[in-house]
Scaffold this motif. Structure first.
Motif, PDB file in Angstrom:
ATOM      1  N   TRP A 308      37.443  48.406  42.921  1.00 48.99           N
ATOM      2  CA  TRP A 308      36.030  48.713  42.717  1.00 48.99           C
ATOM      3  C   TRP A 308      35.500  48.004  41.467  1.00 48.99           C
ATOM      4  N   ARG A 309      36.315  48.027  40.412  1.00 46.90           N
ATOM      5  CA  ARG A 309      35.920  47.318  39.184  1.00 46.90           C
ATOM      6  C   ARG A 309      35.766  45.825  39.457  1.00 46.90           C
ATOM      7  N   TRP A 310      36.753  45.262  40.136  1.00 49.53           N
ATOM      8  CA  TRP A 310      36.710  43.826  40.423  1.00 49.53           C
ATOM      9  C   TRP A 310      35.489  43.461  41.257  1.00 49.53           C
ATOM     10  N   ARG A 311      35.191  44.309  42.208  1.00 51.23           N
ATOM     11  CA  ARG A 311      34.022  44.035  43.061  1.00 51.23           C
ATOM     12  C   ARG A 311      32.746  44.037  42.229  1.00 51.23           C
ATOM     13  N   LYS A 312      32.594  45.021  41.352  1.00 57.08           N
ATOM     14  CA  LYS A 312      31.391  45.098  40.516  1.00 57.08           C
ATOM     15  C   LYS A 312      31.314  43.921  39.551  1.00 57.08           C
ATOM     16  N   ALA A 313      32.472  43.427  39.116  1.00 51.73           N
ATOM     17  CA  ALA A 313      32.497  42.314  38.173  1.00 51.73           C
ATOM     18  C   ALA A 313      32.436  40.959  38.868  1.00 51.73           C
ATOM     19  N   GLY A 314      32.388  40.973  40.204  1.00 48.95           N
ATOM     20  CA  GLY A 314      32.347  39.714  40.940  1.00 48.95           C
ATOM     21  C   GLY A 314      33.683  38.989  40.986  1.00 48.95           C
ATOM     22  N   ASP A 315      34.756  39.715  40.741  1.00 44.67           N
ATOM     23  CA  ASP A 315      36.104  39.117  40.779  1.00 44.67           C
ATOM     24  C   ASP A 315      36.457  38.788  42.234  1.00 44.67           C
ATOM     25  N   ARG A 316      36.798  37.539  42.500  1.00 41.77           N
ATOM     26  CA  ARG A 316      37.024  37.081  43.874  1.00 41.77           C
ATOM     27  C   ARG A 316      38.331  37.607  44.468  1.00 41.77           C
ATOM     28  N   ARG A 317      39.150  38.255  43.663  1.00 41.52           N
ATOM     29  CA  ARG A 317      40.380  38.862  44.189  1.00 41.52           C
ATOM     30  C   ARG A 317      40.099  40.146  44.954  1.00 41.52           C
ATOM     31  N   ALA A 318      38.941  40.731  44.751  1.00 43.23           N
ATOM     32  CA  ALA A 318      38.640  42.008  45.394  1.00 43.23           C
ATOM     33  C   ALA A 318      38.596  41.878  46.912  1.00 43.23           C
ATOM     34  N   LEU A 319      38.000  40.823  47.422  1.00 45.09           N
ATOM     35  CA  LEU A 319      37.842  40.680  48.872  1.00 45.09           C
ATOM     36  C   LEU A 319      39.180  40.613  49.609  1.00 45.09           C
TER      37      LEU A 319
END
Length: 626
Positions: A308-319
């Motif tokens: 969730w943090r990665w998604r909010k930060a735009g981290d491409r590992r989230a997907l």
């Protein structure tokens, strides 16, 4: 602290994590078991040992991976329908056998290799997703806890789903490689994908289910940034994976009319989310046993926070990681509501989901459980963490100790609540002395005297028959009762649950399938009392061996002697009469020589039918004509 000191601590931590993994590996899969010439036969391993044996025989005789096995279930299409998840194992054993390695040793070596790769793949996957060394070491630790102490993960490799065990962690590695390749566009990562993809596809085709959504999403996201070379490499990788299906797809399609449904196991539904969360065993056919999900639950919870943090930060590992986790969990708990989904044993997809969730969970753990990380927490947060530890630590002990029952101060007759099995040592083993003794007796006394109907002791009563089929050339009726082919009509305990049809139907079954012997293990059942048609001649290693009173005959019409049965071949001597109807299941590729033909012969109660040879010569051979 200088960089050299930090590096040393990182190496020490990695070595400690690997040491823990391999210590547990050596305990649960003893080297004396894995590095022996006796195959592992725990539950499904016995079936896979049989499948590998027959594939090896077909390959050595006819350079094929499938054929007609007259020694199991009165003849059935071995390697064509039911072993699609064993092709990788079969090819591995065939390859080593060509180098002079004993087949059973090679079979065990495949198991050892799959298990030995776990920590390496865990570390590599974490690094490919950009985790630091410390978080990658924590990933290895979490994978170790999941592999040995999550009930389903342990169940997969313990009962014999070793191909799926490889596919579970291989799927995480695939997504990590694809993510890295599409982000960096470096040729080396595409090359690694090109090697891994066909390996996953041939070892277990259901890995394609795990990878379908994450792979598609990653490709769609990156497609506009990729050049022609990268597009070509992605499609080449996909084609390489799909092409491996050519090993099995044509015979499977050709004989598909023999297939029945295969939805007996691992069909958890939505309510199992609740049962799993609270370690409640509802139906072991759907989840394995026992149910211990603490480490899985912690990985899902902690991993979810990070994703969730990665998604909010735009981290491409989230997907890639979120799609692998969510898609796997959704398939595990929802696919059983559809008929097509049930055929895939959908609950198995929880395995790659939990291993993928461990990677972001490791990122959080490595950040939080350090002196610096703890200092950054507020007093209230530290207090909450301490209370959580008080609640969680006892459950950690309960989870771990279940698989190490020697540490429990309990009696063997302890009562276990909530329909839960008593703790047991879920370790790998070869055939025990009793099974080997029975095997030797049957080879000495029963060979050449009709088929042998076999049922071992519960709860895995079918394992004995698969073991005998894999390690002898005795004609066996038995094995896995849920074989999803029509040829299971020749399985006495598939037709009749207790193996005890009323009246003369028992003798009719014996006549139809040329049964000369019946072997029964475990507690006495209804069939033991059918002294009207069979007599007890020996008790060997707690197995009752009955001889059918009426001598069996392989000829339903005509006469003669069956002098040899082997993969793809049956030899007959002294044939007489205008026709010979042999009590072997019909198979379309069968041919007859010299100068004879074969036809299908209808048999009441058997969906496959037998083999008819019109005007047989005195000596002839049935063989598979590829």
């Amino acid at each position: 602290m200088n960089d050299r000191s930090t590096s040393r601590r990182g190496v020490a931590g990695l070595l400690a994590a690997f040491a823990l993994y391999f210590a547990l590996f050596a305990w649960f899969a003893p080297p004396r078991v894995l590095f022996s010439k006796d195959p592992v036969i725990v539950i499904d391993y016995a079936l896979h040992a049989y499948q590998v044996d027959r594939a090896l025989a077909a390959f050595r005789g006819d350079r094929q991976l499938w054929g007609w096995d007259p020694l199991m279930l009165a003849g059935h299409p071995a390697g064509a329908l039911e072993d699609l998840t064993s092709k990788g194992t079969e090819l591995f054993v065939i390859g080593l056998r060509s180098l002079g390695v004993h087949p059973a040793f090679a079979f065990n070596l495949f198991i050892a290799l799959v298990m030995a790769l776990v920590p390496f793949v865990g570390y590599a996957s974490a690094r490919l997703f950009g985790l630091g060394r410390r978080a990658s070491v924590v990933t290895v630790l979490l994978w170790t806890l999941l592999w040995f102490f999550d009930s389903f993960m342990h169940w997969t490799w313990w009962i014999g789903m070793i191909s799926w065990s490889f596919a579970a962690y291989g799927s995480v590695l695939f997504v990590a490689l694809l993510h890295r390749a599409l982000e960096s566009r470096e040729l080396r990562w595409f090359a690694a994908l090109l090697v891994l993809t066909p390996a996953l596809a041939i070892v277990h085709p259901f890995s394609g289910i795990a990878l379908a959504v994450p792979g598609a999403l990653l490709y769609v996201r990156a497609r506009k940034q990729l050049g022609a070379r990268e597009h070509a490499l992605v499609w080449l990788t996909a084609i390489a994976g799909i092409a491996t299906a050519l090993v099995w797809v044509f015979p499977a399609y050709r004989f598909r009319h023999y297939v029945t449904t295969a939805d007996s196991y691992l069909n958890a539904r939505l309510e199992y989310v609740f049962y799993d969360l609270f370690d409640i065993l509802k139906n072991s056919d759907n989840t394995g046993l026992p149910v211990r999900t603490l480490f899985r639950t912690l990985c899902f919870a902690a991993g979810g926070v990070v994703l969730w943090r990665w998604r909010k930060a735009g981290d491409r590992r989230a997907l890639p990681l979120a799609s692998l986790v969510l898609w796997g969990a959704a398939w595990a708990y929802l696919a059983a509501y559809t008929n097509a989904g049930r055929q895939t044993q959908p609950y198995r997809q929880i395995a790659p989901a939990m291993l993928a969730a461990a990677i972001p969970a490791a990122a959080l753990a490595s950040e939080l459980f350090t002196l610096e990380g703890l200092r950054r927490l507020s007093t209230q947060a530290r207090l909450l963490l301490a209370l959580a530890a008080v609640a969680i630590v006892p459950r950690v002990g309960r989870t771990v100790i279940y698989f190490l029952p020697d540490l429990l101060p309990t009696h063997h007759n302890s009562v276990v609540a909530v329909n839960e099995p008593k703790p047991f040592s879920a370790r790998l083993f070869n055939a025990n002395a009793e099974a080997r003794e029975l095997r030797a007796w049957l080879l000495d006394h029963a060979d050449g005297q009709g088929r042998i109907a076999v049922r071992g002791a519960r709860p895995t009563q079918w394992v004995l028959a698969e073991y005998l089929a894999a390690t002898t050339r005795l004609p066996i009726l038995g094995g896995l009762e849920h074989r999803n082919v029509h040829h299971a009509d020749a399985h006495l305990f598939r037709r009749y649950r207790a193996g005890n049809p009323p009246g003369e139907e028992l003798q009719q079954f014996f006549d139809t399938y040329a049964v000369g012997w019946v072997v029964l293990g475990g507690e006495y059942g209804a069939l033991d009392y059918r002294q009207d048609y069979m007599e007890l001649v020996a008790t060997v290693a707690e197995h009752r061996i009955y001889k059918v009173r009426k001598p069996p005959s392989y000829f339903a019409r005509g006469g003669g002697r069956v002098t040899a049965q082997a993969m793809n071949r049956v030899k007959v001597e002294g044939a007489s009469g205008d026709e010979a109807v042999l009590r072997f299941h019909w198979f379309e590729p069968l041919a007859c020589r010299p100068g004879c033909t074969v036809e299908r012969f209808e048999v009441p109660g058997d969906r496959v039918g037998f083999v008819r040879v019109p005007n047989p010569p005195p000596s002839f051979e049935l063989y598979v004509k590829y």
